[in-house]
Design an enzyme around this catalytic site. Structure first.
Site: not given
Length: 359
Positions: A13, A107-108
Site C-alpha cells: 500500500d 496505489d495498492e
C-alpha cells in the site's frame, strides 16, 4: 496446516499516494498539509498528506469541512495521468518478483509470493526488497503487510504505516484478530460496527464466540464472512488482473439527513469518489445504484440502467439525484447514503463489441 496457511501473501500500500506524488514533484509542498482535490465549496478531498491527516482531514471529505479542520490546508488539482504512470512503474517492480498480482487500485495490490521469481524463501525479505526498490525508483514510500491470507495481510499493512511493514504468522493470526475492535476489521464500516456493538460484539474474540447461524441471521451472507475472519480464515486466492464487478462508495453521517438538500449534499462525495475511480481506471458503467439506510437501519436500494455507458460525472449525478428524488418525502431520517456503478466496461471493450457485431 492446510494449503491456505502455507501461502505467503503481501499487501503493498503506497503511503498517501496522490499527495506524496504531489509533494515529490513540488518541493514547496513538502512538510505541508496537502489535499488533492477541489478547493471549491462543493469540492471533495481525493487524498490527504499525512500532515493533513493529523488535523483529521480524510479522503472523500468535503473540502469545506477539510478547511475547517485544517485552515492551512493546501489544495492541489489531481493529475491522474501522472498517478497512473507512477502506478505502472510500481507494477513493473512487482512483476520482477511474481506474476500473481491483484491490483485493488492505483496505489495498492496483493502479491502472492509463495513461489516467486527471485527464489527467495522469506516473504518478509521480498517485501523489504520491493519497498526499497520503490523508494529508489520513485522516491515514494510504501507500507507492507505480510501473512498467510489476504485478510490478515491487509490488516498488517495498516499496522506500521507509513513506511513500515508488519508480519502476522500462522501461529499469531488467531490471537491478533481476537484483540482487534470489530471496527478495525477491513470490510466492517462504522454502521456495521455499530450493529455488532449493539449485539454485544466489540472485539474479534466476541465475534469468534458467535455461531455462523447467528451471524447469518443478523447480517445475511456477510455473516459467514465475519464468522471466518474472526477465526483468521480467508481462503481467497490472489487473482491477477481481476475486473471489478462494481465500484461503490458510501458515507455514514454523524447526524441523520432529513431534507432533499441534505441528501444531495451528502451524496456528492460518494459520486465524486466513484467517478474518480472511473477516471483512474478507465472503467465506465451502465447501472447506477443508490443505497439508503434509514435511522432504524432499514436499508433499501434503487437502480437505473442506461442503454449506453455513462459518459461523465454530470450524467451519473442526474441519474442518482432522480433515484433520490423518487424516495421523497422521506419516511424517516437517513443515516447512510451510498452509490455504486456496475455493468462495468472500458470504452475499448465497448468498441470491440461494436466492431465484432459489424464484422
Amino acid at each position: 496446516m492446510d494449503f491456505a496457511e502455507t501461502r505467503k501473501i503481501i499487501h503493498l500500500d503506497m503511503d498517501a499516494f496522490y499527495a506524496s506524488v504531489e509533494q515529490r514533484d513540488n518541493p514547496v509542498l513538502r512538510g505541508k498539509p496537502v489535499a488533492v482535490g477541489g478547493a471549491r465549496q462543493r469540492g471533495v478531498v481525493a487524498a490527504a498528506s499525512y500532515e493533513a491527516r493529523q488535523f483529521g482531514v480524510r479522503s472523500a471529505m468535503s473540502s469545506a469541512v477539510a478547511v475547517r479542520k485544517c485552515p492551512g490546508l493546501v489544495f492541489v488539482k489531481p493529475r491522474f495521468e501522472v498517478y497512473k504512470e507512477v502506478s505502472r512503474q510500481i507494477r513493473g517492480i512487482f512483476l520482477e518478483y511474481t506474476p500473481l498480482i491483484e491490483p485493488l487500485s492505483l496505489d495498492e495490490a496483493y502479491l502472492d509470493v509463495t513461489e516467486n521469481l527471485r527464489g527467495l524463501g522469506s516473504a518478509t525479505r521480498i517485501a523489504e526488497a520491493i519497498r526499497a526498490e520503490i523508494l529508489q525508483k520513485t522516491q515514494l514510500t510504501a507500507s507492507a503487510g505480510i501473512s498467510y491470507n489476504k485478510f490478515l495481510a491487509k490488516l498488517a499493512s495498516d499496522y506500521r504505516k507509513p513506511n513500515g511493514q508488519f508480519v502476522i504468522r500462522p501461529s499469531q493470526g488467531l490471537a491478533f484478530v481476537a484483540g482487534l475492535a470489530v471496527g478495525q476489521f477491513h470490510g466492517i464500516g462504522p454502521a456495521t460496527a455499530a450493529r455488532l456493538n449493539g449485539l454485544g460484539i466489540f472485539t474479534g474474540l466476541d465475534l469468534r464466540q458467535q455461531t455462523e447461524a447467528f451471524l447469518r441471521q443478523h447480517f445475511g451472507k456477510a455473516g459467514s464472512h465475519y464468522y471466518h475472519i474472526a477465526r483468521a480464515q480467508d481462503n481467497r486466492p490472489v487473482v491477477p488482473d481481476r475486473l471489478r464487478k462494481s465500484i461503490g462508495s458510501e458515507t455514514t453521517f454523524e447526524q441523520d439527513l432529513l431534507t432533499h438538500e441534505q441528501l444531495v449534499t451528502g451524496l456528492q462525495p460518494c459520486l465524486a469518489a466513484v467517478w474518480g475511480h472511473c477516471q483512474r481506471t478507465g472503467l465506465r458503467g451502465r447501472t447506477v445504484t443508490l443505497k439508503v439506510k434509514y435511522t432504524d437501519f432499514q436499508q433499501i436500494t434503487r437502480s437505473r440502467t442506461l442503454l449506453g455507458l455513462l459518459p461523465n460525472l454530470e450524467t451519473m449525478q442526474q441519474v442518482a439525484h432522480a433515484l433520490l428524488t423518487a424516495l421523497l418525502p422521506l419516511p424517516k431520517g437517513v443515516r447512510l447514503l451510498g452509490v455504486s456503478l456496475s455493468s462495468l466496461e472500458t470504452p475499448e471493450d465497448t468498441l470491440g463489441k461494436q466492431l465484432a457485431f459489424l464484422l
